[in-house]
Design a protein around this motif. Sequence first.
Motif, PDB file in Angstrom:
ATOM      1  N   GLU A 150      19.929  58.859 -33.585  1.00 58.62           N
ATOM      2  CA  GLU A 150      18.813  57.928 -33.371  1.00 58.62           C
ATOM      3  C   GLU A 150      18.175  57.055 -34.289  1.00 58.62           C
ATOM      4  O   GLU A 150      17.659  56.098 -33.835  1.00 58.62           O
ATOM      5  CB  GLU A 150      17.840  58.850 -32.455  1.00 58.62           C
ATOM      6  CG  GLU A 150      18.340  59.334 -30.962  1.00 58.62           C
ATOM      7  CD  GLU A 150      17.402  60.431 -30.466  1.00 58.62           C
ATOM      8  OE1 GLU A 150      16.472  60.775 -31.030  1.00 58.62           O
ATOM      9  OE2 GLU A 150      17.796  61.009 -29.393  1.00 58.62           O
ATOM     10  N   ARG A 151      18.539  57.252 -35.468  1.00 60.38           N
ATOM     11  CA  ARG A 151      17.954  56.570 -36.471  1.00 60.38           C
ATOM     12  C   ARG A 151      19.146  56.038 -37.136  1.00 60.38           C
ATOM     13  O   ARG A 151      19.226  55.709 -38.690  1.00 60.38           O
ATOM     14  CB  ARG A 151      17.360  57.532 -37.471  1.00 60.38           C
ATOM     15  CG  ARG A 151      15.921  57.783 -37.046  1.00 60.38           C
ATOM     16  CD  ARG A 151      15.476  59.408 -37.417  1.00 60.38           C
ATOM     17  NE  ARG A 151      14.048  59.562 -36.702  1.00 60.38           N
ATOM     18  CZ  ARG A 151      14.201  59.676 -35.327  1.00 60.38           C
ATOM     19  NH1 ARG A 151      15.394  60.242 -34.637  1.00 60.38           N
ATOM     20  NH2 ARG A 151      12.884  59.952 -34.762  1.00 60.38           N
ATOM     21  N   ASN A 152      20.381  55.693 -36.478  1.00 58.20           N
ATOM     22  CA  ASN A 152      21.554  54.875 -37.074  1.00 58.20           C
ATOM     23  C   ASN A 152      22.079  55.214 -38.082  1.00 58.20           C
ATOM     24  O   ASN A 152      22.670  54.702 -39.025  1.00 58.20           O
ATOM     25  CB  ASN A 152      20.722  53.451 -37.142  1.00 58.20           C
ATOM     26  CG  ASN A 152      20.312  52.688 -36.062  1.00 58.20           C
ATOM     27  OD1 ASN A 152      20.690  52.780 -34.802  1.00 58.20           O
ATOM     28  ND2 ASN A 152      18.936  52.315 -36.388  1.00 58.20           N
ATOM     29  N   HIS A 153      22.436  56.542 -38.028  1.00 56.64           N
ATOM     30  CA  HIS A 153      23.240  57.363 -38.966  1.00 56.64           C
ATOM     31  C   HIS A 153      24.528  57.676 -38.156  1.00 56.64           C
ATOM     32  O   HIS A 153      24.566  57.985 -37.453  1.00 56.64           O
ATOM     33  CB  HIS A 153      22.788  58.659 -39.671  1.00 56.64           C
ATOM     34  CG  HIS A 153      21.591  58.285 -40.510  1.00 56.64           C
ATOM     35  ND1 HIS A 153      21.628  58.015 -41.773  1.00 56.64           N
ATOM     36  CD2 HIS A 153      20.019  58.189 -40.267  1.00 56.64           C
ATOM     37  CE1 HIS A 153      20.427  57.759 -42.361  1.00 56.64           C
ATOM     38  NE2 HIS A 153      19.475  58.001 -41.423  1.00 56.64           N
ATOM     39  N   ASP A 154      25.529  57.498 -38.781  1.00 54.89           N
ATOM     40  CA  ASP A 154      26.844  58.159 -38.642  1.00 54.89           C
ATOM     41  C   ASP A 154      26.699  59.790 -38.705  1.00 54.89           C
ATOM     42  O   ASP A 154      26.259  60.105 -39.901  1.00 54.89           O
ATOM     43  CB  ASP A 154      28.171  57.676 -39.297  1.00 54.89           C
ATOM     44  CG  ASP A 154      28.562  56.104 -38.958  1.00 54.89           C
ATOM     45  OD1 ASP A 154      28.205  55.717 -38.068  1.00 54.89           O
ATOM     46  OD2 ASP A 154      28.941  55.466 -39.940  1.00 54.89           O
ATOM     47  N   VAL A 155      27.389  60.406 -37.923  1.00 49.55           N
ATOM     48  CA  VAL A 155      26.949  61.943 -37.911  1.00 49.55           C
ATOM     49  C   VAL A 155      28.160  62.652 -37.646  1.00 49.55           C
ATOM     50  O   VAL A 155      28.920  62.235 -36.731  1.00 49.55           O
ATOM     51  CB  VAL A 155      25.884  62.232 -36.743  1.00 49.55           C
ATOM     52  CG1 VAL A 155      24.576  61.810 -37.194  1.00 49.55           C
ATOM     53  CG2 VAL A 155      26.158  61.947 -35.536  1.00 49.55           C
ATOM     54  N   THR A 156      28.206  63.720 -38.364  1.00 46.58           N
ATOM     55  CA  THR A 156      29.537  64.693 -38.194  1.00 46.58           C
ATOM     56  C   THR A 156      28.961  66.232 -38.016  1.00 46.58           C
ATOM     57  O   THR A 156      27.783  66.346 -38.487  1.00 46.58           O
ATOM     58  CB  THR A 156      30.260  64.743 -39.480  1.00 46.58           C
ATOM     59  OG1 THR A 156      30.906  63.398 -39.543  1.00 46.58           O
ATOM     60  CG2 THR A 156      31.301  65.651 -39.092  1.00 46.58           C
ATOM     61  N   GLY A 157      29.462  66.651 -36.994  1.00 49.46           N
ATOM     62  CA  GLY A 157      28.794  68.028 -36.740  1.00 49.46           C
ATOM     63  C   GLY A 157      29.990  69.156 -36.742  1.00 49.46           C
ATOM     64  O   GLY A 157      31.114  68.852 -36.446  1.00 49.46           O
ATOM     65  N   ILE A 158      29.532  70.138 -37.317  1.00 53.79           N
ATOM     66  CA  ILE A 158      30.901  71.397 -37.391  1.00 53.79           C
ATOM     67  C   ILE A 158      30.084  72.403 -36.768  1.00 53.79           C
ATOM     68  O   ILE A 158      29.016  72.921 -37.139  1.00 53.79           O
ATOM     69  CB  ILE A 158      31.304  71.710 -38.894  1.00 53.79           C
ATOM     70  CG1 ILE A 158      31.727  70.459 -39.168  1.00 53.79           C
ATOM     71  CG2 ILE A 158      32.144  72.823 -38.733  1.00 53.79           C
ATOM     72  CD1 ILE A 158      31.928  70.613 -41.036  1.00 53.79           C
ATOM     73  N   ASP A 159      30.878  73.450 -35.881  1.00 58.63           N
ATOM     74  CA  ASP A 159      30.397  74.465 -35.167  1.00 58.63           C
ATOM     75  C   ASP A 159      31.903  75.379 -34.824  1.00 58.63           C
ATOM     76  O   ASP A 159      32.760  74.541 -34.453  1.00 58.63           O
ATOM     77  CB  ASP A 159      29.464  74.317 -34.102  1.00 58.63           C
ATOM     78  CG  ASP A 159      28.560  75.227 -33.920  1.00 58.63           C
ATOM     79  OD1 ASP A 159      27.478  75.465 -34.203  1.00 58.63           O
ATOM     80  OD2 ASP A 159      29.083  76.432 -33.449  1.00 58.63           O
ATOM     81  N   LYS A 160      31.679  76.553 -34.707  1.00 58.97           N
ATOM     82  CA  LYS A 160      32.623  77.303 -34.341  1.00 58.97           C
ATOM     83  C   LYS A 160      32.828  77.196 -32.917  1.00 58.97           C
ATOM     84  O   LYS A 160      33.552  77.313 -32.382  1.00 58.97           O
ATOM     85  CB  LYS A 160      32.313  78.673 -34.989  1.00 58.97           C
ATOM     86  CG  LYS A 160      33.490  79.811 -34.452  1.00 58.97           C
ATOM     87  CD  LYS A 160      33.100  81.275 -35.082  1.00 58.97           C
ATOM     88  CE  LYS A 160      34.250  82.240 -34.896  1.00 58.97           C
ATOM     89  NZ  LYS A 160      33.645  83.525 -35.407  1.00 58.97           N
ATOM     90  N   ALA A 161      31.722  77.070 -32.205  1.00 63.12           N
ATOM     91  CA  ALA A 161      31.705  77.357 -30.824  1.00 63.12           C
ATOM     92  C   ALA A 161      32.202  76.226 -30.024  1.00 63.12           C
ATOM     93  O   ALA A 161      31.639  74.977 -30.176  1.00 63.12           O
ATOM     94  CB  ALA A 161      30.192  77.804 -30.240  1.00 63.12           C
ATOM     95  N   PRO A 162      33.129  76.324 -29.135  1.00 65.94           N
ATOM     96  CA  PRO A 162      33.461  74.988 -28.335  1.00 65.94           C
ATOM     97  C   PRO A 162      32.372  74.274 -27.430  1.00 65.94           C
ATOM     98  O   PRO A 162      32.487  73.217 -27.487  1.00 65.94           O
ATOM     99  CB  PRO A 162      34.805  75.624 -27.415  1.00 65.94           C
ATOM    100  CG  PRO A 162      35.046  77.052 -28.016  1.00 65.94           C
ATOM    101  CD  PRO A 162      33.759  77.497 -28.633  1.00 65.94           C
ATOM    102  N   GLU A 163      31.812  75.361 -26.832  1.00 65.03           N
ATOM    103  CA  GLU A 163      30.569  74.439 -26.045  1.00 65.03           C
ATOM    104  C   GLU A 163      29.681  73.655 -26.949  1.00 65.03           C
ATOM    105  O   GLU A 163      29.109  72.856 -26.511  1.00 65.03           O
ATOM    106  CB  GLU A 163      29.700  75.570 -25.225  1.00 65.03           C
ATOM    107  CG  GLU A 163      29.244  76.747 -25.985  1.00 65.03           C
ATOM    108  CD  GLU A 163      30.117  77.912 -26.623  1.00 65.03           C
ATOM    109  OE1 GLU A 163      29.415  78.842 -26.961  1.00 65.03           O
ATOM    110  OE2 GLU A 163      31.366  77.982 -26.144  1.00 65.03           O
TER     111      GLU A 163
END
Length: 183
Positions: free
Chosen positions: A40-53
């Motif tokens: 929401e502040r105009n950053h490209d974001v990447t998220g990592i998590d083990k859970a598919p949901e």
Amino acid sequence: MRSSIAPSDWIRRWSHLVPAGGKVLDVACGQGRHMRWFFERNHDVTGIDKAPEAIESVVNLGQAIQADIEDGPWPLPGQRFAGVVVTNYLWRPLLPTLVASVAPGGVLLYETFAQGHETVGRPARPEFLLRPGELLQACQGLRVVAYEDGFLEDPARFVQRIAAVREPMSTSVPLRLSLCGAA
């Protein structure tokens, strides 16, 4: 699905340290409360998590990587980010990789449970609780802007949290000296 959980006060407080428009990595991103904050502040974001949901809930925000970062390889080798965000997660073998993932001029924003938390809730096992000063030690090579280690209320918890920046690379040209008239 939209997460109703607000971003951490610590992350909001220090998010201004992330260079404008810089890429942000959210480790163990869960439902994406911090990914949303930076998106929401105009950053490209990447998220990592083990859970598919978890990954399914953030795929519309940016790069969403499902990976077991405790039993598998680091999915972003050599990549650096303007912001690396970690909350409520600790896997000690990953600490050097997280620090190394902070780009020059970037920031590590980290907040998780510390020793003492076992007296008020979960997690209670020592492998999930930071030892006194452990985040400071892990961030050697970064400039610590803010650090806290103690008890917070509402909800009751013991935490360590840090905002630490990697100094920008120098843009100056090294001075070269030469001797004139040397034989």
